[in-house]
Design a protein around this motif. Structure first.
Motif, PDB file in Angstrom:
ATOM      1  N   VAL A   9       0.842  -1.187   0.000  1.00  0.00           N
ATOM      2  CA  VAL A   9       0.000   0.000   0.000  1.00  0.00           C
ATOM      3  C   VAL A   9       0.883   1.245   0.000  1.00  0.00           C
ATOM      4  O   VAL A   9       1.779   1.386   0.839  1.00  0.00           O
ATOM      5  N   VAL A  10       0.641   2.119  -0.950  1.00  0.00           N
ATOM      6  CA  VAL A  10       1.368   3.387  -1.036  1.00  0.00           C
ATOM      7  C   VAL A  10       0.447   4.496  -0.557  1.00  0.00           C
ATOM      8  O   VAL A  10      -0.626   4.707  -1.126  1.00  0.00           O
ATOM      9  N   GLU A  11       0.823   5.178   0.492  1.00  0.00           N
ATOM     10  CA  GLU A  11       0.015   6.294   0.990  1.00  0.00           C
ATOM     11  C   GLU A  11       0.386   7.558   0.221  1.00  0.00           C
ATOM     12  O   GLU A  11       1.530   8.002   0.246  1.00  0.00           O
ATOM     13  N   GLU A  12      -0.602   8.126  -0.447  1.00  0.00           N
ATOM     14  CA  GLU A  12      -0.379   9.271  -1.328  1.00  0.00           C
ATOM     15  C   GLU A  12      -1.246  10.447  -0.895  1.00  0.00           C
ATOM     16  O   GLU A  12      -2.409  10.278  -0.534  1.00  0.00           O
ATOM     17  N   ARG A  13      -0.674  11.640  -0.943  1.00  0.00           N
ATOM     18  CA  ARG A  13      -1.430  12.864  -0.670  1.00  0.00           C
ATOM     19  C   ARG A  13      -1.743  13.505  -2.016  1.00  0.00           C
ATOM     20  O   ARG A  13      -0.845  13.917  -2.743  1.00  0.00           O
TER      21      ARG A  13
END
Length: 383
Positions: free
Chosen positions: A66-70
């Motif tokens: 999972v890549v947490e992106e803003r």
């Protein structure tokens, strides 16, 4: 006698795609190259039987990353007349459910990732979605319209249990009395009944559950990490008991695979408490086409050619037709037959074929700005 009893003669066999050993819990084992990649590689048999050896080896399914992106924005507009909503919010890109037919798979190409295995193992989580949604609602130019949550990828896929991004989005929608619909094939939505039910009572929320098959064996290979069919029916019951209007999507309709179940699916959904229904024929845009055909050849070699012949019959001789007005229903005699079956089954089960109407007049802009989020360090995509 129904369509299953009038099968056409089996077309001559088509060349089969090379098989990859299946990965348990994944829709496809194929790390297909995306269409923007400038260089392409092919597997080559060097004379030592390496291709046969690779195909026979049992491979372990890769873990989900999972890549947490803003993100800079979260609300997307829709101008397609084929879709029953004007705006959409998708908390995630990619989907761990692994549905082999998913029309959203090609969007991973824009991330330089494979629409195949990467799509279901490399999930992009838009961790500031609620913050951006509140900012969008605060703009003086914003006008409340029919908004759908999870139109591309499932807003309640497994990672939502940990991150709660979808719940935070619904909290903003509730705060602003903004109407929304949501489509899912996950029982995870039951967690948020405390938010959705009060909104539904004010005609601000509707849920559509995707129900593609009642056969657990078919569902397991078609949608490997989505909720089992019986569990989705229980979710429809739970939503209906909570007073939430529930629709069902019998999509995609795949000839000779789940198509024979149309009538039984709608009957089961109505018995569980659904009040509306619709169906969309199989769509094979871009990389979805080879991924689906390889899956079809792997799991249904006895009817793969027949399935694709029928698909092409509904698409003017092509594998896919992206034209508005055609892409969702197809055209020709068989497409018309499907629509007639849908219409009659919907009427017989006293379901509604139109969109569940919601009230846009109650919308109120947020009274406060979004709380400052923590930028944090973005996770390594391949870590």
């Amino acid at each position: 006698m129904d369509a299953r009893d009038r099968l056409p003669p089996e077309p001559s066999p088509e060349p089969r795609l090379p098989r990859a050993s299946p990965l348990k819990g994944r829709g496809t084992a194929w790390l297909i190259e995306h269409r923007f990649k400038p260089e392409h590689a092919e597997r080559f048999d060097d004379g030592w039987g390496t291709l046969d050896q690779d195909a026979s080896e049992e491979r372990l399914a890769p873990d989900t990353t999972v890549v947490e992106e803003r993100v800079n924005s979260i609300v997307s507009s829709n101008d397609s007349p084929d879709l029953a909503f004007d705006l959409s919010v998708n908390p995630y890109r990619g989907c761990e459910h692994g549905c082999v037919y998913c029309f959203a798979r090609p969007t991973h190409s824009y991330l330089n990732l494979s629409p195949g295995l990467d799509f279901e193992t490399r999930i992009i989580a838009k961790v500031n979605a609620a913050e951006r949604l509140r900012e969008a609602f605060m703009k003086p130019s914003y006008v409340a319209k029919h908004l759908n949550v999870g139109s591309a990828t499932d807003a309640y896929q497994p990672v939502e249990r940990r991150l709660g991004i979808t719940r935070s989005v619904i909290e903003v929608l509730a705060e602003c009395s903004h109407p929304f619909s949501l489509v899912t094939k996950s029982s995870g939505i039951e967690r948020d009944l405390d938010l959705i039910a009060p909104m539904a009572a004010r005609k601000l929320a509707a849920v559509y559950v995707s129900l593609t098959s009642l056969d657990p064996a078919l569902a397991r290979i078609l949608e490997p990490r989505a909720a089992a069919p019986h569990r989705r029916l229980r979710t429809i019951e739970a939503l209906a008991r909570a007073g939430i209007p529930v629709g069902v999507s019998v999509s995609p309709i795949i000839p000779f695979i789940n198509e024979p179940e149309i009538e039984r699916l709608l009957e089961a959904a109505a018995s569980a408490g659904a009040r509306a229904a619709f169906g969309i024929v199989l769509r094979l845009p871009w990389e979805v086409n080879p991924i689906f055909q390889r899956w079809l050849d792997e799991h249904f070699p006895d009817r793969a050619a027949r399935v694709m012949a029928r698909v092409r019959e509904m698409r003017g001789g092509k594998d896919y037709d992206a034209r508005w007005g055609k892409r969702m229903k197809g055209e020709g005699v068989w497409a018309e037959l499907l629509q007639q079956r849908l219409k009659k089954a919907i009427a017989r089960n006293r379901l509604d074929s139109s969109r569940i109407e919601l009230d846009v007049t109650q919308f109120r802009r947020p009274t406060r700005a979004a709380p400052a989020g923590k930028a944090g360090a973005q996770q390594d995509l391949f870590g």
